[in-house]
Scaffold this active site. Structure first.
Site, short mmCIF file in Angstrom:
data_model
loop_
_atom_site.label_atom_id
_atom_site.label_comp_id
_atom_site.label_asym_id
_atom_site.label_seq_id
_atom_site.Cartn_x
_atom_site.Cartn_y
_atom_site.Cartn_z
N GLY A 8 0.81 -1.20 0.00
CA GLY A 8 0.00 0.00 0.00
C GLY A 8 0.85 1.26 0.00
CG ASN A 9 -0.98 4.83 -1.07
OD1 ASN A 9 -0.51 5.03 -2.17
ND2 ASN A 9 -2.27 4.61 -0.88
NE ARG A 11 0.40 -0.44 8.00
CZ ARG A 11 -0.22 -1.24 8.86
NH1 ARG A 11 0.41 -1.67 9.94
NH2 ARG A 11 -1.47 -1.64 8.64
CB THR A 12 4.70 -3.93 2.15
OG1 THR A 12 5.02 -2.92 1.17
CG2 THR A 12 4.55 -5.28 1.44
CE LYS A 13 -1.58 -3.22 4.03
NZ LYS A 13 -1.45 -1.85 3.49
CE1 TYR A 89 -13.12 3.05 -10.88
CE2 TYR A 89 -10.98 3.01 -11.95
CZ TYR A 89 -11.82 3.50 -10.97
OH TYR A 89 -11.35 4.44 -10.09
N GLY A 96 -7.34 0.34 -8.98
CA GLY A 96 -6.24 -0.09 -8.10
C GLY A 96 -6.33 -1.57 -7.80
CG ASP A 98 -5.28 -1.10 -3.25
OD1 ASP A 98 -5.68 -0.75 -4.39
OD2 ASP A 98 -5.01 -0.27 -2.36
NE ARG A 99 -11.26 1.61 -5.55
CZ ARG A 99 -11.77 2.51 -6.38
NH1 ARG A 99 -10.95 3.25 -7.14
NH2 ARG A 99 -13.07 2.68 -6.47
#
Length: 270
Positions: A8-9, A11-13, A89, A96, A98-99
């Site tokens: 993510g913007n 952190r990286t999970k 979309y 994105g 992640d979305r």
């Protein structure tokens, strides 16, 4: 086992799923403090699947870590359709990743129309409707569209960093949520939380207006618990629908995308 990585913007999970799709390891990297070596648990995995919205440099760091342990790595791309979800979309590949992964996992979780919220550095509020069969059963999820707005910290910081008097007054108290804020810090926190929840509620009302069946709200991301608490404790913010917290929504969606990709490849190789 499959390694799933959500960059993510901030952190990286990441998480590791076993052959029964159980999450057995999870951890987080700060994007400004990546490790020099891959975690030892990554070496147990046969495949890595990645969502990266953090930019080219973070993507290269992930590639470096996985290549050092010879781990085959798939960087997912959003598509027009996957895992039983249709992407509305205008340009599906610009959604994105992640979305997209969160939407896929949310549909797999409830199989009914829902509002999907990912509350991180940014907040996304997305709506899933459904195509029904002749018998009325939900056959496929449809991502209708969604909102992107600043996350809780960004909203708060936009005030605290750019308004000297508010920042000075806010420093005298803890940032807490109050129904009727009586200090500047609580006014800032409650204002930001209420603004975000107001948009979630508006999206839920709009989606519900298109459906006869009940809908649900699924919360994920680092600030999900804050919003869930506010929804549960403040009558004006409550949603007339079930609220589900699933902090691993993106990781689960990445797993499902990897499994579908592998299935397609196996079929094509027969």
């Amino acid at each position: 086992m499959i390694l799933t990585i959500d960059a993510g913007n901030s952190r990286t999970k990441w998480g590791i799923f076993d052959d029964r799709q159980n999450l057995i390891f999870e951890d987080v990297f700060n994007n400004d403090a990546y490790p020099a070596q891959a975690p030892s648990s990554w070496t147990m995995c046969q495949q890595a699947v990645v969502s990266c919205v953090a930019g080219h440099l973070i993507a290269e760091k992930i590639k470096y870590l996985t290549q050092k342990i010879n781990l085959s790595t798939l960087f997912v791309q959003s598509s027009a359709q996957a895992c039983g979800v249709e992407n509305s979309y205008d340009q599906p590949n610009q959604l994105g990743t992640d979305r997209w992964a969160a939407l896929i996992a949310a549909w797999a979780l409830v199989q009914t129309p829902c509002v999907v919220v990912n509350a991180g550095t940014a907040v996304t509020v997305d709506a899933i409707s459904a195509k029904t069969t002749a018998t009325g059963a939900n056959a496929q999820g449809i991502f209708m569209g969604g909102l992107i707005l600043p996350g809780l910290q960004l909203m708060q910081n936009s005030l605290l960093d750019n308004t000297a008097q508010i920042k000075t007054n806010a420093e005298q108290h803890e940032l807490t949520l109050q129904l009727f804020p009586t200090n500047t810090a609580s006014a800032v926190r409650t204002g930001a939380v209420t603004a975000i929840l107001g948009l979630i509620k508006a999206m839920a009302i709009q989606l519900q207006a298109t459906r006869k069946e009940p809908i649900s709200c699924i919360l994920s991301g680092g600030d999900a618990a804050i919003f869930a608490e506010a929804l549960n404790n403040y009558p004006a913010l409550q949603l007339a629908m079930p609220v589900i917290i699933d902090k691993h929504l993106v990781l689960k969606g990445l797993l499902y995308l990897q499994l579908e990709t592998s299935q397609i490849l196996n079929q094509n190789n027969r």
